[in-house]
Write an enzyme that holds these catalytic residues in place. Sequence first.
Site, PDB file in Angstrom:
ATOM      1  CD  GLU A   2      -0.272  -1.345   3.151  1.00  0.00           C
ATOM      2  OE1 GLU A   2      -0.137  -2.317   2.381  1.00  0.00           O
ATOM      3  OE2 GLU A   2      -0.238  -1.434   4.399  1.00  0.00           O
ATOM      4  CG  ASN A   3       5.105   1.031   0.271  1.00  0.00           C
ATOM      5  OD1 ASN A   3       4.562  -0.035   0.037  1.00  0.00           O
ATOM      6  ND2 ASN A   3       6.393   1.219   0.094  1.00  0.00           N
TER       7      ASN A   3
END
Lengths: 232, 218
Positions: free
Chosen positions: B47-48
């Site tokens: 998710e980064n």
Amino acid sequence: MDKRVTDADAALKGLKDGMTLMAGGFGLCGIPENLIAALARNGAKNLTCISNNAGVDDFGLGLLLKTKQIKKMIASYVGENAEFERQMLSGELEVDLIPQGTLAERCRAGGSGIPAFFTPAGYGTEVAEGKETREFDGKMYVMERWLRADFSLVKAWKGDTEGNLVFKNTARNFNPLMAMAGTITIAEVEHLVKPGEIEPDHVHTPGIFVHRIFQGKNYEKRIEQRTVRKRA
Amino acid sequence: MALDKNQIAKRIARELQDGYYVNLGIGIPTLVANHIPPGINVTLQSENGLLGMGPFPFEGEEDADLINAGKQTVTLLPGSAIFDSATSFAMIRAQKVNLTVLGAMEVSDNGDIASWKIPGKMVKGMGGAMDLVASAENIIVCMMHTNKAGESKLLKKCSLPLTGVGCVKRIITDLGMFEVTPAGFKLTERAPGVSVEEIQGKTEGRLVVEGEVKEMEL
């Protein structure tokens, strides 16, 4: 327009006590190292800081916690910083923890002229307390407001003097969103180039969002979790 | 024998289907990547801002600008894509990610999950967990069945601040696999050598046992 400033200290001109800042980065990846160091030298106090994380004890935003320059921190995950935890539990530091996707979208909204939006994240949890909730097509959503900053501090890999930015790998993260949401956005870059040296098609953040730019130096680029595999 | 962390990861990996986009949380979920069955191609979302996450780099090839959501150095694969955090959560909220695997401190028998805060003691933050559980259609929670004090983490009602409500569909613990149903936690598989009685004894929430419960194949 040429947006160059000489260095990080000059870039922070006009930054005052009590202002709201955004700082890009995920963990220590893609943080504006030069600007954070300059901010510690600058000494501005009672800052509200918006960043996904709060650095570690001796690097990143942790440096500004040590000097007690931050009054309030808005973040999604703060697990790597003992000084942060101490200040938060003792009540010295105000903390607003918000879901990571909501944080990203609130910055994007702030930089897009959208004052509020609805997201499912946090519905039914303490994150939704005091906020408007509404049903859309059978599912419940929470209204979240935009975030904007007096100063946005971002880090890019490459930039030109017009302020166009290119990020590298996962150092992109929150940087383009925060760049959009600053009244004054300062970009520090590893490589500052002349206009024309970045393909227009390859620009991640158009220069209109960037007000000041400089080439940073002495990048430490600390790795939090060095994980490797052995060659077969 | 209760499962160890790698065995839990191995069992979860059997739920992967060819073509899935998968988000793996920090801890045991990360280990799932080591057990992807042959012939199954999945794309890992971090998710980064990374789709198509590769393995850890070879020693000496670490790049500080290339990490996963656990801040570990990783690599790209042919066909990987990089994007900002808002785009990352767009694909999560819009349910483009097919499976989310994450850890938890507590789960209740109606599918609530608590994973981010112990008031007065530990506050690390929710990171992306609230966005993930609020949107994902297919969530597997993996955790130890009991906490360090030996108390059940499968409860009637969570005691800790919630991460999401009514969102958990399946749970895999060191003792077995469970489906969240209107009647409570339905035991679908038990760890090899672990009895239904032991699981009943260690589950505080409503447990549903129908007929013979098969042993997990690993």
